[in-house]
Motif scaffolding. Structure first.
Motif, PDB file in Angstrom:
ATOM      1  N   MET A 140      -7.070  -1.923  -1.977  1.00  0.00           N
ATOM      2  CA  MET A 140      -6.257  -1.994  -3.192  1.00  0.00           C
ATOM      3  C   MET A 140      -6.034  -0.577  -3.701  1.00  0.00           C
ATOM      4  O   MET A 140      -6.991   0.147  -3.967  1.00  0.00           O
ATOM      5  N   ILE A 141      -4.760  -0.176  -3.804  1.00  0.00           N
ATOM      6  CA  ILE A 141      -4.435   1.173  -4.275  1.00  0.00           C
ATOM      7  C   ILE A 141      -3.330   1.080  -5.330  1.00  0.00           C
ATOM      8  O   ILE A 141      -2.151   0.921  -5.005  1.00  0.00           O
ATOM      9  N   THR A 153      -0.666   2.541  -7.511  1.00  0.00           N
ATOM     10  CA  THR A 153       0.079   3.800  -7.442  1.00  0.00           C
ATOM     11  C   THR A 153       1.573   3.534  -7.558  1.00  0.00           C
ATOM     12  O   THR A 153       2.050   2.439  -7.215  1.00  0.00           O
ATOM     13  N   MET A 180       4.150   4.453  -3.137  1.00  0.00           N
ATOM     14  CA  MET A 180       3.687   3.499  -2.130  1.00  0.00           C
ATOM     15  C   MET A 180       3.586   4.121  -0.742  1.00  0.00           C
ATOM     16  O   MET A 180       2.725   3.740   0.058  1.00  0.00           O
ATOM     17  N   ALA A 211       0.293   5.848  -0.465  1.00  0.00           N
ATOM     18  CA  ALA A 211      -0.766   4.851  -0.304  1.00  0.00           C
ATOM     19  C   ALA A 211      -0.786   4.318   1.126  1.00  0.00           C
ATOM     20  O   ALA A 211      -1.842   4.167   1.743  1.00  0.00           O
ATOM     21  N   ILE A 242      -3.645   4.439   4.445  1.00  0.00           N
ATOM     22  CA  ILE A 242      -4.135   3.251   5.153  1.00  0.00           C
ATOM     23  C   ILE A 242      -3.763   3.264   6.631  1.00  0.00           C
ATOM     24  O   ILE A 242      -4.503   2.748   7.483  1.00  0.00           O
ATOM     25  N   GLN A 253       1.798  -3.620   3.633  1.00  0.00           N
ATOM     26  CA  GLN A 253       1.786  -4.529   2.486  1.00  0.00           C
ATOM     27  C   GLN A 253       1.344  -5.942   2.859  1.00  0.00           C
ATOM     28  O   GLN A 253       0.896  -6.701   1.991  1.00  0.00           O
ATOM     29  N   ALA A 287      -2.652  -5.292   2.561  1.00  0.00           N
ATOM     30  CA  ALA A 287      -3.230  -4.493   1.479  1.00  0.00           C
ATOM     31  C   ALA A 287      -2.441  -4.710   0.196  1.00  0.00           C
ATOM     32  O   ALA A 287      -1.261  -5.080   0.222  1.00  0.00           O
ATOM     33  N   ILE A 328      -0.959  -2.662  -2.600  1.00  0.00           N
ATOM     34  CA  ILE A 328      -0.607  -1.307  -3.002  1.00  0.00           C
ATOM     35  C   ILE A 328       0.645  -1.353  -3.872  1.00  0.00           C
ATOM     36  O   ILE A 328       1.464  -2.264  -3.766  1.00  0.00           O
ATOM     37  N   ILE A 366       0.920  -5.212  -7.989  1.00  0.00           N
ATOM     38  CA  ILE A 366      -0.368  -5.684  -7.474  1.00  0.00           C
ATOM     39  C   ILE A 366      -0.759  -6.988  -8.156  1.00  0.00           C
ATOM     40  O   ILE A 366      -1.238  -7.931  -7.512  1.00  0.00           O
TER      41      ILE A 366
END
Length: 347
Positions: free
Chosen positions: A234-235, A237, A240, A243, A247, A304, A307, A309, A315
């Motif tokens: 989970m980031i 921001t 994107m 982020a 990952i 996506q 995760a 992000i 989110i």
């Protein structure tokens, strides 16, 4: 109505040493209401010692292995470690186990990699017998035999019962599984499932595999009694792409390099997601030594899928999809601010 999701803290395995500030992070997780913490192993740091060391400084958070590799220890050895830690922690152990892959099993542990599903089933059978401590443990399986009666032995082995009376006779066992047969096996014989790179778009596929396993259970347990705990990145921001760039190298490692061509079970996960063409290109580049380009091949949409992000509003909206899946615990790994955000959004 969406179910109540739980949070776990993923501590992973180490490279140069323990994660900086990890003891403070663990204490923060317990204070925030995280249900569990998890340690991993590959071919370096082990999954049990950190839980004993760090867990001694906690009081209620559950201590999970994600995963203890079954080829690393005979079933009795892992049962002994689990029962010992369960006593020391007051009954907080979750024993997550997995078969790993042939590169690690044959390369690191020097053991063959035969019939992983059969081996896992027998392993769990023996663990259960040892935990229950109802009788001396004898087992005549195709992969494991207790006592050992092979021609190259002395023939003096005898069935034994643990001298340690377990704190709990039903220490929960979770199986790490990726393919449908292994996922089904988890539902049939285990108390939970540890997926890797879970995604809401595959929820029906996984539920079908789980239901196939539940149909074979003899104790009547269903998905309502079953835990599914998966690592979640989970980031929060507004950038994107940055982020995703954080990952991508990890995805490329597992998709392309964590296993030989044709025997990389993590690679197969992305193929089943519908990213077969990307997975092949990533694997080709990674195995050719171009790790940077392999990571660059991974599109934002794939990131996506696995995760959370983006901006907080995104989110929060995306999280609702995850809550509707069979997932019951999100394992969060990240800095303190991410842990706090996850707690606010999920708990």
């Amino acid at each position: 109505m969406a179910k109540k999701m739980k949070l776990g803290l993923g501590t992973g395995y180490w490279s140069s040493g323990p994660p900086p500030g990890i003891e403070n992070t663990i204490q923060q997780a317990e204070d925030l209401g995280y249900d569990s913490m998890w340690a991993a192993e590959a071919y370096g740091s082990d999954a049990i010692t950190p839980l004993a060391w760090w867990g001694a400084k906690t009081t209620k958070i559950k201590l999970g292995t994600s995963i203890a590799q079954i080829s690393a220890r005979q079933p009795a050895a892992l049962a002994m470690a689990a029962m010992t830690l369960d006593h020391l922690s007051g009954g907080r152990v979750i024993l997550g186990i997995g078969a790993s892959g042939p590169q690690v099993v044959e390369g690191w542990y020097g053991q063959p990699y035969p019939k992983p599903l059969e081996r896992t089933r027998e392993y769990v059978d023996i663990l259960r017998k040892i935990f229950k401590r109802e009788e001396r443990v004898g087992y005549e399986g195709k992969q494991y035999q207790l006592p050992y009666m092979g021609k190259d032995g002395m023939g003096l082995g005898k069935a034994l019962k643990s001298t340690l009376h377990p704190f709990r006779t039903d220490i929960p066992i979770y199986l790490a599984a990726e393919g449908p047969k292994n996922v089904s096996l988890a539902a049939e014989i285990a108390d939970g499932w540890l997926p890797l790179y879970f995604t809401p778009k595959m929820d029906k596929f996984y539920r079908d595999a789980l239901n196939e396993g539940f149909a074979k259970r003899t104790d009547g347990k269903t998905i309502a009694d079953f835990e599914v705990a998966a690592m979640m990145i989970m980031i929060p921001t507004d950038d994107m792409e940055s982020a995703a760039n954080f990952i991508r190298p990890n995805l490329a490692l597992y998709m392309g390099g964590m296993g030989a061509r044709g025997a990389n079970f993590h690679h197969d996960v992305f193929v089943r997601m519908g990213w077969g063409d990307v997975a092949k290109k990533v694997q080709d580049l990674y195995l050719a030594g171009d790790k940077q380009q392999a990571a660059a091949m991974i599109p934002l949409e794939l990131v996506q899928d696995v995760a959370l992000i983006g901006p907080m509003s995104k989110i929060k909206d995306d999280l609702e999809q995850w809550k509707e899946t069979c997932l019951t615990t999100m394992m969060i790994a990240g800095p303190p601010q991410v842990m706090e955000v996850a707690a606010k959004l999920v708990l």
